[in-house]
Design a protein around this motif. Structure first.
Motif, PDB file in Angstrom:
ATOM      1  N   PHE A  37      -1.853  39.819  13.734  1.00  0.00           N
ATOM      2  CA  PHE A  37      -1.253  40.435  14.914  1.00  0.00           C
ATOM      3  C   PHE A  37      -1.228  39.442  16.080  1.00  0.00           C
ATOM      4  CE2 PHE A  37      -0.948  43.529  18.407  1.00  0.00           C
ATOM      5  CZ  PHE A  37      -0.119  44.499  17.887  1.00  0.00           C
ATOM      6  N   THR A  38      -2.321  38.703  16.260  1.00  0.00           N
ATOM      7  CA  THR A  38      -2.410  37.786  17.394  1.00  0.00           C
ATOM      8  C   THR A  38      -1.614  36.501  17.187  1.00  0.00           C
ATOM      9  OG1 THR A  38      -4.469  36.855  16.527  1.00  0.00           O
ATOM     10  CG2 THR A  38      -4.657  38.616  18.162  1.00  0.00           C
ATOM     11  N   GLN A  39      -1.308  36.146  15.942  1.00  0.00           N
ATOM     12  CA  GLN A  39      -0.602  34.881  15.672  1.00  0.00           C
ATOM     13  C   GLN A  39       0.753  34.799  16.365  1.00  0.00           C
ATOM     14  OE1 GLN A  39      -0.538  34.588  11.408  1.00  0.00           O
ATOM     15  NE2 GLN A  39      -2.376  33.325  11.357  1.00  0.00           N
ATOM     16  N   ASN A  40       1.541  35.852  16.319  1.00  0.00           N
ATOM     17  CA  ASN A  40       2.895  35.823  16.888  1.00  0.00           C
ATOM     18  C   ASN A  40       3.080  36.842  18.000  1.00  0.00           C
ATOM     19  OD1 ASN A  40       3.985  33.758  15.193  1.00  0.00           O
ATOM     20  ND2 ASN A  40       3.915  35.240  13.522  1.00  0.00           N
ATOM     21  N   ILE A  41       2.014  37.234  18.622  1.00  0.00           N
ATOM     22  CA  ILE A  41       2.076  38.299  19.625  1.00  0.00           C
ATOM     23  C   ILE A  41       2.989  37.922  20.804  1.00  0.00           C
ATOM     24  CG2 ILE A  41       0.067  37.627  21.015  1.00  0.00           C
ATOM     25  CD1 ILE A  41      -0.721  40.643  20.934  1.00  0.00           C
ATOM     26  N   ARG A  42       3.075  36.638  21.131  1.00  0.00           N
ATOM     27  CA  ARG A  42       3.903  36.212  22.268  1.00  0.00           C
ATOM     28  C   ARG A  42       5.398  36.285  21.963  1.00  0.00           C
ATOM     29  NH1 ARG A  42      -0.724  32.988  23.243  1.00  0.00           N
ATOM     30  NH2 ARG A  42      -1.480  33.291  25.362  1.00  0.00           N
ATOM     31  N   LYS A  43       5.751  36.357  20.690  1.00  0.00           N
ATOM     32  CA  LYS A  43       7.158  36.422  20.289  1.00  0.00           C
ATOM     33  C   LYS A  43       7.605  37.854  20.017  1.00  0.00           C
ATOM     34  CE  LYS A  43       6.843  31.934  18.051  1.00  0.00           C
ATOM     35  NZ  LYS A  43       6.875  31.235  16.756  1.00  0.00           N
ATOM     36  N   ALA A  44       6.707  38.812  20.225  1.00  0.00           N
ATOM     37  CA  ALA A  44       6.997  40.198  19.858  1.00  0.00           C
ATOM     38  C   ALA A  44       6.936  41.115  21.079  1.00  0.00           C
ATOM     39  CB  ALA A  44       5.986  40.673  18.813  1.00  0.00           C
ATOM     40  N   GLN A  45       7.507  42.293  20.899  1.00  0.00           N
ATOM     41  CA  GLN A  45       7.378  43.376  21.873  1.00  0.00           C
ATOM     42  C   GLN A  45       6.172  44.202  21.429  1.00  0.00           C
ATOM     43  OE1 GLN A  45      11.574  45.106  22.631  1.00  0.00           O
ATOM     44  NE2 GLN A  45      11.612  44.241  20.568  1.00  0.00           N
ATOM     45  N   VAL A  46       5.123  44.201  22.222  1.00  0.00           N
ATOM     46  CA  VAL A  46       3.894  44.901  21.852  1.00  0.00           C
ATOM     47  C   VAL A  46       3.887  46.253  22.549  1.00  0.00           C
ATOM     48  CG1 VAL A  46       1.378  44.800  21.797  1.00  0.00           C
ATOM     49  CG2 VAL A  46       2.713  42.687  21.635  1.00  0.00           C
ATOM     50  N   VAL A  47       3.717  47.310  21.756  1.00  0.00           N
ATOM     51  CA  VAL A  47       3.801  48.664  22.286  1.00  0.00           C
ATOM     52  C   VAL A  47       2.548  49.460  21.907  1.00  0.00           C
ATOM     53  CG1 VAL A  47       5.131  50.808  22.334  1.00  0.00           C
ATOM     54  CG2 VAL A  47       6.316  48.612  22.089  1.00  0.00           C
ATOM     55  N   ASP A  48       1.917  50.020  22.924  1.00  0.00           N
ATOM     56  CA  ASP A  48       0.758  50.905  22.767  1.00  0.00           C
ATOM     57  C   ASP A  48       1.289  52.333  22.807  1.00  0.00           C
ATOM     58  OD1 ASP A  48      -1.470  52.596  23.365  1.00  0.00           O
ATOM     59  OD2 ASP A  48      -2.520  50.931  24.316  1.00  0.00           O
ATOM     60  N   VAL A  49       1.103  53.106  21.747  1.00  0.00           N
ATOM     61  CA  VAL A  49       1.658  54.462  21.687  1.00  0.00           C
ATOM     62  C   VAL A  49       0.644  55.536  22.081  1.00  0.00           C
ATOM     63  CG1 VAL A  49       3.396  53.812  19.986  1.00  0.00           C
ATOM     64  CG2 VAL A  49       1.232  54.770  19.208  1.00  0.00           C
ATOM     65  N   ARG A  50      -0.490  55.125  22.635  1.00  0.00           N
ATOM     66  CA  ARG A  50      -1.481  56.104  23.093  1.00  0.00           C
ATOM     67  C   ARG A  50      -1.043  56.712  24.437  1.00  0.00           C
ATOM     68  NH1 ARG A  50      -6.611  52.915  23.894  1.00  0.00           N
ATOM     69  NH2 ARG A  50      -5.086  51.451  24.689  1.00  0.00           N
ATOM     70  N   ASP A  51      -1.748  57.736  24.871  1.00  0.00           N
ATOM     71  CA  ASP A  51      -1.422  58.355  26.159  1.00  0.00           C
ATOM     72  C   ASP A  51      -1.745  57.390  27.304  1.00  0.00           C
ATOM     73  OD1 ASP A  51      -4.210  58.982  27.346  1.00  0.00           O
ATOM     74  OD2 ASP A  51      -4.321  59.873  25.339  1.00  0.00           O
ATOM     75  N   LYS A  52      -1.220  57.695  28.479  1.00  0.00           N
ATOM     76  CA  LYS A  52      -1.332  56.810  29.639  1.00  0.00           C
ATOM     77  C   LYS A  52      -2.780  56.524  30.021  1.00  0.00           C
ATOM     78  CE  LYS A  52       0.018  56.353  34.460  1.00  0.00           C
ATOM     79  NZ  LYS A  52       0.545  57.000  35.635  1.00  0.00           N
ATOM     80  N   ASP A  53      -3.633  57.548  30.007  1.00  0.00           N
ATOM     81  CA  ASP A  53      -5.037  57.348  30.383  1.00  0.00           C
ATOM     82  C   ASP A  53      -5.749  56.386  29.435  1.00  0.00           C
ATOM     83  OD1 ASP A  53      -4.766  59.032  32.570  1.00  0.00           O
ATOM     84  OD2 ASP A  53      -5.535  60.790  31.522  1.00  0.00           O
ATOM     85  N   SER A  54      -5.508  56.536  28.141  1.00  0.00           N
ATOM     86  CA  SER A  54      -6.122  55.632  27.167  1.00  0.00           C
ATOM     87  C   SER A  54      -5.620  54.205  27.369  1.00  0.00           C
ATOM     88  CB  SER A  54      -5.805  56.084  25.736  1.00  0.00           C
ATOM     89  OG  SER A  54      -6.359  57.344  25.487  1.00  0.00           O
ATOM     90  N   TYR A  55      -4.333  54.077  27.630  1.00  0.00           N
ATOM     91  CA  TYR A  55      -3.740  52.763  27.882  1.00  0.00           C
ATOM     92  C   TYR A  55      -4.380  52.108  29.100  1.00  0.00           C
ATOM     93  CZ  TYR A  55      -0.177  49.342  29.257  1.00  0.00           C
ATOM     94  OH  TYR A  55       0.478  48.192  29.639  1.00  0.00           O
ATOM     95  N   GLU A  56      -4.509  52.856  30.174  1.00  0.00           N
ATOM     96  CA  GLU A  56      -5.083  52.294  31.398  1.00  0.00           C
ATOM     97  C   GLU A  56      -6.566  51.977  31.241  1.00  0.00           C
ATOM     98  OE1 GLU A  56      -4.027  54.899  34.613  1.00  0.00           O
ATOM     99  OE2 GLU A  56      -1.958  54.167  34.615  1.00  0.00           O
TER     100      GLU A  56
END
Length: 128
Positions: A37-56
């Protein structure tokens, strides 16, 4: 027919249907270890699908938050010409989000195996 035979048939049918749905959701999705996951993370769109509070509370640096509850409406904001890296807490909800993307024509979809709960990399948090 005995009641327990009917119950057994219903349970077996439920398990078979659940297994079919599980494997159907996984089709066309590549699961990545944390290292992958970390190898090409800069070339990808990374999306967290958790709720806003968990994300923050804490999210992978560079990730944008699109909660699963809003995913169908906001997924069109993602680019189809770049890989999409998805994650959630433990790798369950993210399968449904990946399925939404597949139905919308996205093909380069990757999922963080085991979600952020096993993540050892850097985390960004608004609470710190």
């Amino acid at each position: 027919m005995e009641w327990w035979i009917v119950l057994l048939i219903v349970i077996v049918a439920f398990v078979v249907i659940a297994a079919i749905n599980y494997f159907r959701l996984r089709k066309g999705i590549t699961f990545l270890t944390e290292e992958e996951f970390t190898q090409n993370i800069r070339k990808a769109q990374v999306v967290d699908v958790r709720d806003k509070d968990s994300y923050e509370y804490g999210h992978i640096i560079g990730a944008r938050n699109i909660p699963y509850e809003l995913f169908r409406q906001r997924a069109q904001g993602l680019r189809k010409d770049q890989p999409i890296y998805l994650y959630d807490k433990n790798g369950v909800t993210v399968l449904r989000a990946a399925q939404v993307l597949k139905k919308k024509g996205y093909r380069d979809i990757y999922v963080l195996k085991d979600g952020i709960s096993k993540w050892n990399g850097k985390i960004k948090s608004k609470t710190k």
